[in-house]
Design a protein around this motif. Structure first.
Motif, PDB file in Angstrom:
ATOM      1  N   GLY A   4       0.882  -1.168  -0.020  1.00  0.00           N
ATOM      2  CA  GLY A   4      -0.217   0.019  -0.139  1.00  0.00           C
ATOM      3  C   GLY A   4       0.968   1.393   0.233  1.00  0.00           C
ATOM      4  N   GLU A   5       2.156   1.099   0.429  1.00  0.00           N
ATOM      5  CA  GLU A   5       2.997   2.908   0.630  1.00  0.00           C
ATOM      6  C   GLU A   5       4.000   2.342  -1.216  1.00  0.00           C
ATOM      7  OE1 GLU A   5       2.876   4.369   2.529  1.00  0.00           O
ATOM      8  OE2 GLU A   5       0.803   3.427   3.227  1.00  0.00           O
ATOM      9  N   SER A   6       3.672   1.295  -1.306  1.00  0.00           N
ATOM     10  CA  SER A   6       4.818   1.548  -3.034  1.00  0.00           C
ATOM     11  C   SER A   6       4.168   2.415  -3.946  1.00  0.00           C
ATOM     12  CB  SER A   6       4.448  -0.069  -3.568  1.00  0.00           C
ATOM     13  OG  SER A   6       5.718  -0.815  -2.380  1.00  0.00           O
ATOM     14  N   GLU A   7       5.616   2.908  -4.661  1.00  0.00           N
ATOM     15  CA  GLU A   7       4.807   3.190  -6.341  1.00  0.00           C
ATOM     16  C   GLU A   7       3.429   3.402  -6.722  1.00  0.00           C
ATOM     17  OE1 GLU A   7       8.858   2.491  -8.692  1.00  0.00           O
ATOM     18  OE2 GLU A   7       8.885   4.011  -7.196  1.00  0.00           O
ATOM     19  N   PRO A   8       2.858   3.911  -7.445  1.00  0.00           N
ATOM     20  CA  PRO A   8       2.130   3.248  -8.561  1.00  0.00           C
ATOM     21  C   PRO A   8       2.554   2.362  -9.641  1.00  0.00           C
ATOM     22  CG  PRO A   8       1.889   5.768  -8.125  1.00  0.00           C
ATOM     23  CD  PRO A   8       3.107   5.552  -7.550  1.00  0.00           C
ATOM     24  N   SER A   9       4.098   2.541 -10.248  1.00  0.00           N
ATOM     25  CA  SER A   9       4.192   1.383 -11.139  1.00  0.00           C
ATOM     26  C   SER A   9       3.917   0.463 -10.188  1.00  0.00           C
ATOM     27  CB  SER A   9       5.457   1.637 -11.540  1.00  0.00           C
ATOM     28  OG  SER A   9       6.391   1.905  -9.937  1.00  0.00           O
ATOM     29  N   VAL A  49      -3.651  -5.874  -2.622  1.00  0.00           N
ATOM     30  CA  VAL A  49      -2.609  -4.280  -1.965  1.00  0.00           C
ATOM     31  C   VAL A  49      -2.203  -5.229  -0.304  1.00  0.00           C
ATOM     32  CG1 VAL A  49      -2.502  -2.477  -1.279  1.00  0.00           C
ATOM     33  CG2 VAL A  49      -3.250  -3.341  -3.159  1.00  0.00           C
ATOM     34  N   LEU A  50      -1.096  -5.063  -0.455  1.00  0.00           N
ATOM     35  CA  LEU A  50      -1.001  -5.402   1.127  1.00  0.00           C
ATOM     36  C   LEU A  50      -0.428  -3.679   2.080  1.00  0.00           C
ATOM     37  CD1 LEU A  50      -0.481  -7.201   3.622  1.00  0.00           C
ATOM     38  CD2 LEU A  50       2.192  -6.892   3.126  1.00  0.00           C
ATOM     39  N   GLU A  51      -1.617  -3.268   3.003  1.00  0.00           N
ATOM     40  CA  GLU A  51      -1.476  -2.848   3.405  1.00  0.00           C
ATOM     41  C   GLU A  51      -0.646  -2.084   4.334  1.00  0.00           C
ATOM     42  OE1 GLU A  51      -3.697  -0.050   2.635  1.00  0.00           O
ATOM     43  OE2 GLU A  51      -4.928  -0.393   1.028  1.00  0.00           O
ATOM     44  N   GLY A  52       0.246  -0.620   3.909  1.00  0.00           N
ATOM     45  CA  GLY A  52       1.337  -0.255   4.904  1.00  0.00           C
ATOM     46  C   GLY A  52       2.438  -0.820   5.333  1.00  0.00           C
ATOM     47  N   GLN A  53       2.562  -1.562   3.972  1.00  0.00           N
ATOM     48  CA  GLN A  53       4.054  -1.878   3.192  1.00  0.00           C
ATOM     49  C   GLN A  53       4.083  -1.526   1.997  1.00  0.00           C
ATOM     50  OE1 GLN A  53       5.022  -4.420   5.581  1.00  0.00           O
ATOM     51  NE2 GLN A  53       3.331  -3.566   6.554  1.00  0.00           N
ATOM     52  N   GLY A  54       5.945  -1.652   2.083  1.00  0.00           N
ATOM     53  CA  GLY A  54       6.258  -1.223   0.607  1.00  0.00           C
ATOM     54  C   GLY A  54       6.970  -2.201  -0.207  1.00  0.00           C
ATOM     55  N   HIS A  55       8.319  -2.162  -0.510  1.00  0.00           N
ATOM     56  CA  HIS A  55       8.576  -3.149  -1.400  1.00  0.00           C
ATOM     57  C   HIS A  55       8.918  -4.129  -0.294  1.00  0.00           C
ATOM     58  CE1 HIS A  55      10.206  -4.286  -5.653  1.00  0.00           C
ATOM     59  NE2 HIS A  55      11.155  -4.344  -4.605  1.00  0.00           N
ATOM     60  N   ARG A  56       9.779  -3.828   0.473  1.00  0.00           N
ATOM     61  CA  ARG A  56      10.267  -5.706   1.607  1.00  0.00           C
ATOM     62  C   ARG A  56       9.644  -5.412   2.128  1.00  0.00           C
ATOM     63  NH1 ARG A  56      12.222  -7.962   5.834  1.00  0.00           N
ATOM     64  NH2 ARG A  56      12.999  -9.779   4.846  1.00  0.00           N
ATOM     65  N   PRO A  57       8.236  -6.036   2.383  1.00  0.00           N
ATOM     66  CA  PRO A  57       7.060  -6.370   2.922  1.00  0.00           C
ATOM     67  C   PRO A  57       7.882  -7.186   4.556  1.00  0.00           C
ATOM     68  CG  PRO A  57       7.047  -8.006   1.716  1.00  0.00           C
ATOM     69  CD  PRO A  57       7.883  -6.972   1.485  1.00  0.00           C
ATOM     70  N   ALA A  58       6.944  -6.606   5.734  1.00  0.00           N
ATOM     71  CA  ALA A  58       7.590  -6.338   7.288  1.00  0.00           C
ATOM     72  C   ALA A  58       6.616  -8.722   6.818  1.00  0.00           C
ATOM     73  CB  ALA A  58       6.706  -6.635   8.041  1.00  0.00           C
ATOM     74  N   PRO A  59       7.956  -9.341   7.487  1.00  0.00           N
ATOM     75  CA  PRO A  59       7.198 -11.226   7.247  1.00  0.00           C
ATOM     76  C   PRO A  59       5.649 -11.453   7.728  1.00  0.00           C
ATOM     77  CG  PRO A  59       9.478 -10.621   7.840  1.00  0.00           C
ATOM     78  CD  PRO A  59       8.939  -9.506   7.693  1.00  0.00           C
ATOM     79  N   ARG A  60       5.622 -10.471   9.183  1.00  0.00           N
ATOM     80  CA  ARG A  60       4.435 -11.038   9.813  1.00  0.00           C
ATOM     81  C   ARG A  60       3.019 -10.228   9.337  1.00  0.00           C
ATOM     82  NH1 ARG A  60       5.495 -13.909  13.615  1.00  0.00           N
ATOM     83  NH2 ARG A  60       6.904 -14.602  14.522  1.00  0.00           N
TER      84      ARG A  60
END
Length: 302
Positions: free
Chosen positions: A252-257, A276-287
């Motif tokens: 959810g925090e990643s760029e539009p592309s 969409v995994l909300e609150g995450q960027g290109h490297r998601p938190a495992p949990r």
């Protein structure tokens, strides 16, 4: 394929003779366990990632109670060998050998360019790949971000051949990740050792030296992405033989592309889903990622 044993790190030999290091942990991971006692999930890492290293390996930790999590070092990285010349088909053969070593059928979970590799493998190995999860395959399919330069792989190879691995890493950061050039020195020599959120607390980020050691594999990832980073839509008929249930994810925090690419993959494969995994960027938190994967792959009863 030939398999050799060790206490924790095991080895399997790919079709071209390349030895691949991997670690299998979780349900059914003991060498004497019956195949299928814990459905294997092979984690496929992206650019500059080493699958058995702490940062990459932490992604699968929350899945271990229900699955056999397989972390491996892609060819040219970590403890794995590397047999020239490189071809994407050789990396697909690597995955075939690895899947055979852990029971003959497996889920694949690919991250970034590892997601693009997982797609190629699922297309070539439809009877071995039973589930496919892709987190932000880095395709550039519109004008949301600049395309990867056509000569990127050639310049990486040239820099590595000339002994300028530092330059190859810098090319990746500035042209593939779009890191501002003025920020590179702080990545090369950080004030404090950087970490990211792992499954059981902070884990170290690869050092500049560690990235330099595998800088030659940046050209490999560019080959995997070839034709899908130019700012044009996905070619028609991409991955026509994928039969595995497929989940395409973006943070959810990643760029539009990243969202454009994940949606396009889901649209290209019949029955695939986009989430969409909300609150995450290109490297998601495992949990944060694990519940989605556990639900999608279905656990031991699937």
């Amino acid at each position: 394929m030939d398999e050799q044993g060790s206490e924790e790190i095991r080895y399997v030999t790919s079709r071209d003779g390349t030895a691949l290091a991997y670690r299998a942990t979780g349900v059914g991971s003991a060498p004497e366990a019956e195949a299928g006692s814990g459905p294997p999930v092979v984690m496929v890492d992206g650019a500059l990632g080493v699958g058995t290293a702490p940062m990459a390996a932490s992604l699968g930790v929350p899945l271990r109670p229900d699955f056999t999590v397989v972390d491996y070092d892609r060819r040219g990285r970590g403890r794995s060998g590397d047999t020239p010349p490189y071809a994407v088909a050789r990396e697909v053969e690597d995955l075939a050998a690895l899947i055979d070593a852990v029971g003959g059928r497996a889920h694949l979970c690919g991250f970034s360019s590892g997601g693009a590799l997982a797609l190629e493998a699922a297309d070539a190995l439809p009877h071995r790949v039973v589930g496919l999860a892709l987190y932000e395959p880095p395709f550039v399919l519109d004008a949301d971000r600049p395309p990867l330069p056509d000569d990127f792989a050639a310049r990486v190879r040239e820099a590595v051949a000339a002994g300028r691995r530092d330059e190859a890493v810098t090319l990746f950061l500035t042209e593939a990740l779009l890191v501002p050039p003025e920020a590179v020195p702080s990545i090369r020599e950080p004030a404090e050792p950087p970490t990211v959120e792992g499954a059981d607390g902070p884990v170290p980020v690869p050092t500049w030296r560690e990235m330099e050691e595998i800088a030659h594999t940046l050209a490999y990832d560019a080959e995997i992405l070839d034709g899908r980073v130019s700012g044009r839509p996905l070619p028609s008929g991409s991955w026509p033989h994928v039969t595995a249930p497929t989940l395409a994810l973006a943070g959810g925090e990643s760029e539009p592309s990243a969202h454009t690419a994940a949606r396009a993959v889901a649209e290209a494969i019949p029955g695939a889903r986009y989430r969409v995994l909300e609150g995450q960027g290109h490297r998601p938190a495992p949990r944060a990622l694990a519940p989605l994967l556990r639900d999608f792959f279905g656990g031991p009863e699937r």
